[in-house]
Scaffold this motif. Structure first.
Motif, PDB file in Angstrom:
ATOM      1  N   HIS A 100     -23.584  31.070  44.336  1.00 20.80           N
ATOM      2  CA  HIS A 100     -23.646  31.568  42.957  1.00 20.80           C
ATOM      3  C   HIS A 100     -22.251  31.656  42.359  1.00 20.80           C
ATOM      4  CE1 HIS A 100     -27.841  32.943  43.455  1.00 20.80           C
ATOM      5  NE2 HIS A 100     -27.463  33.160  44.711  1.00 20.80           N
ATOM      6  N   VAL A 101     -22.206  31.622  41.046  1.00 21.77           N
ATOM      7  CA  VAL A 101     -20.947  31.876  40.342  1.00 21.77           C
ATOM      8  C   VAL A 101     -21.151  33.057  39.406  1.00 21.77           C
ATOM      9  CG1 VAL A 101     -19.171  30.937  38.807  1.00 21.77           C
ATOM     10  CG2 VAL A 101     -20.322  29.432  40.452  1.00 21.77           C
ATOM     11  N   LEU A 102     -20.403  34.131  39.670  1.00 20.13           N
ATOM     12  CA  LEU A 102     -20.474  35.312  38.799  1.00 20.13           C
ATOM     13  C   LEU A 102     -19.353  35.208  37.771  1.00 20.13           C
ATOM     14  CD1 LEU A 102     -20.918  38.161  41.452  1.00 20.13           C
ATOM     15  CD2 LEU A 102     -22.672  36.741  40.356  1.00 20.13           C
ATOM     16  N   ARG A 103     -19.684  35.580  36.524  1.00 19.61           N
ATOM     17  CA  ARG A 103     -18.678  35.513  35.469  1.00 19.61           C
ATOM     18  C   ARG A 103     -18.732  36.797  34.650  1.00 19.61           C
ATOM     19  NH1 ARG A 103     -18.843  30.755  31.872  1.00 19.61           N
ATOM     20  NH2 ARG A 103     -16.684  30.356  32.401  1.00 19.61           N
ATOM     21  N   ALA A 104     -17.563  37.320  34.315  1.00 23.55           N
ATOM     22  CA  ALA A 104     -17.494  38.512  33.461  1.00 23.55           C
ATOM     23  C   ALA A 104     -16.621  38.188  32.264  1.00 23.55           C
ATOM     24  CB  ALA A 104     -16.910  39.683  34.237  1.00 23.55           C
ATOM     25  N   ARG A 105     -17.085  38.583  31.084  1.00 16.46           N
ATOM     26  CA  ARG A 105     -16.391  38.240  29.841  1.00 16.46           C
ATOM     27  C   ARG A 105     -16.242  39.490  28.997  1.00 16.46           C
ATOM     28  NH1 ARG A 105     -19.470  33.856  26.406  1.00 16.46           N
ATOM     29  NH2 ARG A 105     -20.862  35.587  25.940  1.00 16.46           N
ATOM     30  N   ALA A 106     -15.018  39.895  28.771  1.00 14.09           N
ATOM     31  CA  ALA A 106     -14.785  41.120  28.009  1.00 14.09           C
ATOM     32  C   ALA A 106     -14.326  40.798  26.595  1.00 14.09           C
ATOM     33  CB  ALA A 106     -13.732  41.973  28.711  1.00 14.09           C
ATOM     34  N   THR A 107     -14.628  41.742  25.705  1.00 19.10           N
ATOM     35  CA  THR A 107     -14.151  41.701  24.318  1.00 19.10           C
ATOM     36  C   THR A 107     -13.478  43.033  24.044  1.00 19.10           C
ATOM     37  OG1 THR A 107     -16.005  40.295  23.677  1.00 19.10           O
ATOM     38  CG2 THR A 107     -14.884  41.474  21.903  1.00 19.10           C
ATOM     39  N   ASP A 108     -12.301  42.997  23.447  1.00 15.05           N
ATOM     40  CA  ASP A 108     -11.646  44.278  23.160  1.00 15.05           C
ATOM     41  C   ASP A 108     -11.907  44.700  21.713  1.00 15.05           C
ATOM     42  OD1 ASP A 108      -9.806  43.006  21.486  1.00 15.05           O
ATOM     43  OD2 ASP A 108      -8.186  43.050  22.960  1.00 15.05           O
ATOM     44  N   GLN A 109     -11.451  45.895  21.364  1.00 16.58           N
ATOM     45  CA  GLN A 109     -11.772  46.436  20.035  1.00 16.58           C
ATOM     46  C   GLN A 109     -11.048  45.713  18.924  1.00 16.58           C
ATOM     47  OE1 GLN A 109     -11.689  50.745  19.975  1.00 16.58           O
ATOM     48  NE2 GLN A 109     -13.209  50.843  21.623  1.00 16.58           N
ATOM     49  N   ALA A 110     -10.055  44.890  19.288  1.00 18.24           N
ATOM     50  CA  ALA A 110      -9.418  44.042  18.276  1.00 18.24           C
ATOM     51  C   ALA A 110     -10.233  42.763  18.061  1.00 18.24           C
ATOM     52  CB  ALA A 110      -7.995  43.709  18.692  1.00 18.24           C
ATOM     53  N   GLY A 111     -11.296  42.594  18.848  1.00 14.35           N
ATOM     54  CA  GLY A 111     -12.162  41.432  18.675  1.00 14.35           C
ATOM     55  C   GLY A 111     -11.775  40.236  19.527  1.00 14.35           C
ATOM     56  N   LEU A 112     -10.821  40.419  20.407  1.00 16.11           N
ATOM     57  CA  LEU A 112     -10.389  39.328  21.286  1.00 16.11           C
ATOM     58  C   LEU A 112     -11.373  39.205  22.452  1.00 16.11           C
ATOM     59  CD1 LEU A 112      -7.795  37.527  21.342  1.00 16.11           C
ATOM     60  CD2 LEU A 112      -6.835  39.177  22.974  1.00 16.11           C
ATOM     61  N   THR A 113     -11.919  37.982  22.649  1.00 14.66           N
ATOM     62  CA  THR A 113     -12.887  37.733  23.724  1.00 14.66           C
ATOM     63  C   THR A 113     -12.328  36.695  24.673  1.00 14.66           C
ATOM     64  OG1 THR A 113     -14.735  38.153  22.235  1.00 14.66           O
ATOM     65  CG2 THR A 113     -15.240  36.914  24.226  1.00 14.66           C
ATOM     66  N   GLN A 114     -12.571  36.871  25.956  1.00 12.79           N
ATOM     67  CA  GLN A 114     -12.092  35.893  26.934  1.00 12.79           C
ATOM     68  C   GLN A 114     -12.714  34.520  26.681  1.00 12.79           C
ATOM     69  OE1 GLN A 114     -12.776  38.920  30.435  1.00 12.79           O
ATOM     70  NE2 GLN A 114     -11.526  37.210  31.151  1.00 12.79           N
ATOM     71  N   PRO A 115     -11.878  33.487  26.608  1.00 14.51           N
ATOM     72  CA  PRO A 115     -12.385  32.126  26.363  1.00 14.51           C
ATOM     73  C   PRO A 115     -12.863  31.480  27.667  1.00 14.51           C
ATOM     74  CG  PRO A 115      -9.997  32.099  26.501  1.00 14.51           C
ATOM     75  CD  PRO A 115     -10.422  33.531  26.706  1.00 14.51           C
ATOM     76  N   ASP A 116     -13.431  30.278  27.570  1.00 18.43           N
ATOM     77  CA  ASP A 116     -13.882  29.558  28.773  1.00 18.43           C
ATOM     78  C   ASP A 116     -12.727  28.901  29.505  1.00 18.43           C
ATOM     79  OD1 ASP A 116     -16.504  30.247  28.593  1.00 18.43           O
ATOM     80  OD2 ASP A 116     -17.020  28.549  27.301  1.00 18.43           O
ATOM     81  N   ASP A 117     -11.715  28.473  28.762  1.00 20.98           N
ATOM     82  CA  ASP A 117     -10.505  27.969  29.415  1.00 20.98           C
ATOM     83  C   ASP A 117      -9.315  28.225  28.506  1.00 20.98           C
ATOM     84  OD1 ASP A 117     -10.748  25.777  27.532  1.00 20.98           O
ATOM     85  OD2 ASP A 117     -12.272  24.999  28.925  1.00 20.98           O
ATOM     86  N   VAL A 118      -8.130  28.075  29.063  1.00 16.09           N
ATOM     87  CA  VAL A 118      -6.913  28.318  28.276  1.00 16.09           C
ATOM     88  C   VAL A 118      -5.990  27.113  28.417  1.00 16.09           C
ATOM     89  CG1 VAL A 118      -6.898  30.829  28.255  1.00 16.09           C
ATOM     90  CG2 VAL A 118      -5.958  29.657  30.227  1.00 16.09           C
ATOM     91  N   PRO A 119      -5.242  26.771  27.356  1.00 12.82           N
ATOM     92  CA  PRO A 119      -4.313  25.650  27.458  1.00 12.82           C
ATOM     93  C   PRO A 119      -3.297  25.917  28.573  1.00 12.82           C
ATOM     94  CG  PRO A 119      -4.325  26.577  25.218  1.00 12.82           C
ATOM     95  CD  PRO A 119      -5.200  27.441  26.060  1.00 12.82           C
TER      96      PRO A 119
END
Ligand SMILES: Nc1nc2c(c(=O)[nH]1)N[C@H]1C(S)=C(S)[C@@H](COP(=O)(O)O)O[C@H]1N2
Ligand SMILES: [Mo]
Length: 413
Positions: free
Chosen positions: A375-394
Motif C-alpha cells: 500500500h501507499v499511504l499519503r497525507a496532504r495538509a493545508t494551512d490557514q494561509a491556504g497553502l496545500t501540499q502539491p503532488d510534486d515540486v520542481p
C-alpha cells in the motif's frame, strides 16, 4: 527605506541582492553577470562535499555530545542526526531535547563558558553598541513560545526516492524537524537596549562555532521587521532546561517559521546594519538553484507545509484495523486540515488532535483497515494561509523544501 516590504523577505531579497551586486560591482570592478557566475561556482565547489564534517566523524571525533542511539535517530553523517518519527510518542506534542534532531555544519559545538561568554550587539544600525553577559540576558523579561525548527533540507532524499533525481547534501527523510518550547528574551528588547536606529534594515546573528570552509562563520541576516516580531527570540532554554550544547548553549536564535539556518546556534554577535547584509548562507547556500529558477537563485524564508506519518519508512504492519498517527506543520500558519489517502484516489479527513500552534505542528489520526499486500499511504495538509501540499515540486540542485505529498510505502502481512 525598504521598511514597507521587509515583511516579505522574498520581495526584499530582490532589492537586497540588487544593492549587494551593485556594491560588489563597484568594489571588485566585475560585472553583475561575472559576480553571479562566481556565486554559482562557489556553490558548486561547496556542494560537492555534501556534509563536510563526515570525515571528522569517521576519524572518531564525535561531533554531537548528547547520546544519539539508533533507536531514536537516523545518523546522516557528521554532526547530523534526524529524529525517527516512528518512535515519537503519539501523545507528546513536544519533542524532548534528547530526541531533537541535530544539524551542525562544522562538527564543532564550541565549549562555551557562560561566565565569560558575551553577546556583542553592534553595527551602524544601533546607537549604543553593547555587550551583554549571560546573566544580563537572564535578567531581561522572559518569553516562552512553542515553535518548530526545521532544516530547509528536510525531506531532501525524497527528490531521489519519489522524483528520481538526487539532490546534493545529506539525504534526510522527514525527521530534520522538531517542535519544542523555547524560552528566551525578545530580540526586539535587546535591540532596544542597544538603541535601534530607524534606519536599521538587517540583523545578522553570528555563530561561535568554527568557520564552515571558505564560507566563514555560520551566520544569516534577516530583515528588521522579522527581528522585531514578538516571537523572534534569543533563546536560552529548551523544554524548560538550559539549552544543550548541541542545540546552541548558551544562547541561540529562534526565528519562527523560517528555514532552520536562520536559527543560529551559539550566538556571539548580533550585527545590526543600516545597509542590506549578505552572507554565503543566503547567497550561495539556502537558495533554490536549478533549471526552474533564475541564475541568482531564489531566497528561502518560510518553511512550506508538510506532513509525516509516525511510522517507519517504509513500514510493515499486520492486517486489521490500525489508528494511523501523524503530524503536519507549516511555516506560514496553523494547519487547517489534513487529508489522508490509502488507495491513491480517495481522500478522507484525518482527525486533528489537541494543540495546533502557528509555526509548530498539529497531530492527527485516522482509522485504517489494512488488508494484506502493498500500500501507499499519503497525507496532504493545508494551512490557514491556504497553502496545500502539491503532488510534486520542481527540482532544485541543493534539494531544499521538499514539500510534496510523500508516498509512504507500507507492506501489510
Ligand atoms: N552556529 C550555527 N548555527 C546553526 C547551524 C550551524 O551549523 N552553526 N546549523 C543551522 C541549521 S542548518 C539548522 S537546520 C539548525 C538546526 O538546529 P538544531 O541542531 O538545534 O536542531 O541550526 C542552525 N543554526
Ligand atoms: Mo538546516
Amino acid at each position: 527605506m525598504f521598511r514597507n516590504h521587509l515583511k516579505n523577505e522574498a520581495e526584499y531579497d530582490h532589492d537586497r541582492m540588487d544593492r549587494y551586486l551593485w556594491q560588489r560591482e563597484r568594489t571588485t570592478g566585475l560585472s553583475r553577470r561575472q559576480l553571479i557566475k562566481m556565486m554559482a561556482a562557489a556553490l558548486g565547489s561547496a556542494a560537492v562535499g555534501g556534509f563536510l564534517c563526515t570525515k571528522q566523524a569517521r576519524a572518531g571525533g564525535g561531533c554531537v555530545q548528547k547520546p544519539t542511539p539508533p533507536e531514536l535517530f537516523i545518523p546522516q553523517g557528521g554532526g547530523n542526526y534526524e529524529m525517527r518519527f516512528d518512535v515519537l510518542p503519539h501523545h507528546d506534542y513536544l519533542v524532548s531535547s534528547d530526541r531533537f534532531f541535530v544539524r551542525d555544519h562544522t562538527c564543532t559545538p564550541p565549549p562555551i563558558d557562560e561566565t565569560t561568554w558575551r553577546l556583542r550587539v553592534h553595527g551602524a544600525g544601533v546607537e549604543n553598541p553593547l555587550e551583554l553577559t549571560y546573566d544580563d540576558i537572564l535578567a531581561l523579561p522572559s518569553v516562552t513560545v512553542t515553535r518548530f525548527i526545521e532544516c530547509a533540507g528536510n525531506g531532501r532524499s525524497l527528490f531521489a526516492i519519489q522524483q528520481g533525481r538526487m539532490a546534493q547534501g545529506g539525504q534526510w527523510l522527514l525527521g530534520a524537524v522538531g517542535v519544542a518550547e523555547w524560552t528566551g528574551v525578545r530580540l526586539s528588547d535587546v535591540l532596544d537596549l542597544a538603541g535601534l536606529k530607524s534606519q536599521a534594515v538587517d540583523v545578522m546573528p553570528i555563530g561561535l562555532d568554527a568557520k564552515f570552509q571558505a564560507f566563514g562563520h555560520v551566520r544569516r541576516p534577516f530583515p528588521i521587521e522579522k527581528a522585531l516580531e514578538d516571537d523572534t527570540l534569543l533563546v536560552y532554554a529548551m523544554n524548560g532546561q538550559p539549552l544543550l550544547n548541541d542545540h546552541g548553549f548558551p544562547v541561540r536564535m529562534l526565528v519562527p517559521g523560517w528555514v532552520g539556518i536562520a536559527n543560529i546556534k551559539w550566538v556571539g554577535q548580533l550585527l545590526v546594519s543600516h545597509k542590506p547584509l549578505m552572507s554565503p548562507f543566503n547567497t550561495n547556500l539556502y537558495r533554490l538553484f536549478g533549471d526552474d529558477y533564475p541564475p541568482e537563485g531564489v531566497l528561502l524564508t518560510n518553511q512550506p507545509v508538510k506532513s509525516a506519518f509516525e511510522l517507519p519508512f517504509p513500514a510493515q504492519l499486520g492486517a486489521g484495523r490500525h489508528v494511523l498517527h501523524g503530524r503536519s506543520w507549516s511555516g506560514t500558519g496553523p494547519i487547517q486540515q489534513v487529508e489522508v489517502s490509502v488507495d491513491g484516489h480517495h481522500w478522507k479527513q484525518a482527525e486533528l488532535v489537541g494543540a495546533n500552534e502557528p509555526e509548530a505542528w498539529v497531530r492527527w489520526k485516522i482509522l485504517w483497515n489494512a488488508t494484506p499486500g502493498k500500500h501507499v499511504l499519503r497525507a496532504r495538509a493545508t494551512d490557514q494561509a491556504g497553502l496545500t501540499q502539491p503532488d510534486d515540486v520542481p527540482f532544485n540542485t541543493l534539494g531544499y523544501l521538499f514539500w510534496a505529498v510523500v508516498n509512504h510505502h507500507v507492506t501489510v502481512v
